[in-house]
Design a protein around this motif. Sequence first.
Motif, PDB file in Angstrom:
ATOM      1  N   LEU A 177      61.320  59.374  23.783  1.00 62.89           N
ATOM      2  CA  LEU A 177      59.918  59.736  24.282  1.00 62.89           C
ATOM      3  C   LEU A 177      59.163  60.536  23.603  1.00 62.89           C
ATOM      4  N   ILE A 210      58.141  58.844  20.110  1.00 63.01           N
ATOM      5  CA  ILE A 210      57.077  57.620  20.402  1.00 63.01           C
ATOM      6  C   ILE A 210      55.842  58.191  20.873  1.00 63.01           C
ATOM      7  N   GLY A 211      55.844  59.481  21.593  1.00 63.73           N
ATOM      8  CA  GLY A 211      54.333  59.937  22.011  1.00 63.73           C
ATOM      9  C   GLY A 211      53.703  60.739  20.730  1.00 63.73           C
ATOM     10  N   ASN A 269      54.067  59.331  17.900  1.00 64.71           N
ATOM     11  CA  ASN A 269      53.567  58.255  17.004  1.00 64.71           C
ATOM     12  C   ASN A 269      52.300  57.683  17.597  1.00 64.71           C
ATOM     13  N   LEU A 270      52.199  57.736  18.948  1.00 66.82           N
ATOM     14  CA  LEU A 270      51.078  57.280  19.586  1.00 66.82           C
ATOM     15  C   LEU A 270      49.869  58.007  19.236  1.00 66.82           C
ATOM     16  N   GLN A 271      50.036  59.261  19.442  1.00 60.61           N
ATOM     17  CA  GLN A 271      48.917  60.046  19.097  1.00 60.61           C
ATOM     18  C   GLN A 271      48.301  60.034  17.611  1.00 60.61           C
ATOM     19  N   GLY A 325      48.913  57.170  15.674  1.00 61.67           N
ATOM     20  CA  GLY A 325      48.331  56.139  15.513  1.00 61.67           C
ATOM     21  C   GLY A 325      46.530  55.926  15.845  1.00 61.67           C
ATOM     22  N   ARG A 326      46.300  56.863  16.700  1.00 61.18           N
ATOM     23  CA  ARG A 326      44.999  56.757  17.397  1.00 61.18           C
ATOM     24  C   ARG A 326      44.194  57.451  16.335  1.00 61.18           C
TER      25      ARG A 326
END
Lengths: 276, 273
Positions: A264, A267-268, A270-272, A274-275
Amino acid sequence: MLLLIVWTQIPFVLTIYHSFRRFNLLNPERQGFVGFSNFSSLLTDPIFWTSIQNTLLLVGAVLLITVVIGLFLAVLFYQDFPGRALARTLVISPFFVMPVVTALIWKNMLMHPVYGLFAWVAENLGQRPVDWLATYPMQSIVLMVSWQWIPFAMLLILTGLQSLSKEQLEAAKIDGANAWQEFRYIIVPHLAQTLSVVVMLETIFLLTIFAEIYASTSGGPGLATTTLPYLIYLKAFGEYRIGVAASGAVFAVILANIVAMFVLRMIGRNLQGGRT
Amino acid sequence: MSQTRRIRWELTLLAYLAAAIMFFPIFWLFLTGFKSEGDAISIPPKLLFTPTLESIYEALTRSDYARHFLNSIISAVGSSALALALAIPAAYSMAFYPTKRTNGTLLWMISTKMMPPVGVIIPVYLIFRDLRWLDNIWALALMYTVMNLPVVVWTLYAYFREIPHEIMEAARVDGASTAQELTRVLLPVSGPAIASAALLSIILAWNEAFWSLNLTSAQASPLSVYVSSFKTAEGLFWAKMSAASMIAILPVMVMGWLAQRQLVRGLTFGAIK
């Protein structure tokens, strides 16, 4: 207005999830308050420790095999060659086979001591055929599960490889790197993140392996292939000892959550990333 | 130059070899499905034989095969449709109207996926029993919906996020309501994403065996349960077993072939693109 409805749908869906999660924690108490007696009876049961051992053995062995072979295959399929799409499709096919069917194919048609293909090959080589599932139960399960998960590792690593810039490889080649150096100093570091994702996701899925064992060895012979999920199943639906099974489930969740935490976080991140 | 070409050629050969080895068990299963029972267990194994549809015919005409097949379709397709219906609005709002909590929500959704099913089987089983939902295919479909929802939301979310926001803004300037925006603008451009999310969800539900083995018995059991019954009683009717298995895995394998490109994203929750 509709947006509001849409928004309220999410919490609603989340509530469903949450209720599922909560029930798990509440369940041992549901049978009347027995405190920690379920846990203590489980923890003093040698079967439990055997099952934990089996689970870790299975997960570790399959991880090692799938990552090594998956990496090898991914590098192989990174090259362009005629018929690549077809060959790749064939390689990843095992991943789509129902786990139950996997178990049946291997158990009956390949590993069967009398009629199986392996027995026939062994006989032709002058060896005595081996009853794989009886003699090497855990190894056989590892083989089966690996066959199914190699495509997963390969597919992910291949995707990771394809994001590698060709310029970098060419630059290395101009600098006089040979194939092994290229692999060791450029491809492997680039894949570090991909590999860790593969390892963690696989661990999570592998911790729950059930159907393969159910349909091939049923945990046996003896306890040789009884993993934690299978033990919980036995306790709950074989012995109807819901409380003990539930406390086993708590351990399964803890085991999975330790790994999940790392996934997690990654992935978190990565999410940040990508934004922005 | 010729040396690199030779290495290249050898690598290609190696790739073909790997493909052959990996696919062999499936190939063997398919082959056996076309054999008669006698040919199936003959020693030495027969590569050349007179193909027959007898075993397939027998497997298919067993009165309950059709029912199990139908159960599989209901649970896989039904759960996927329901998951999509819930996930499209959810992914839409998270992709186009993110708030501070969106990331947290997304992560939280995956975290439920990391929960091993054995961790929740007992309460679920008890609830299903109390509701008299055991051995009910619609209840199983509901279970699969919950199981696959995070994957579907994530697949859609990853795609929606890459749609330029200007399209939606233009529609809104033209006076579209949220519902119109969703159905007239978003859905037409996101066909591929919806298709791949649906495929992924169908594949996962179709192959699932843990919930189906524990929550269904005779009436509602899908193919995974039926096929696993070959593990004991009829395990030596190889041709029939192979035929039944072959038909059970074929639809999903074809779907997997079609969806292989999109699968990675859905399976890794966008951790690998």
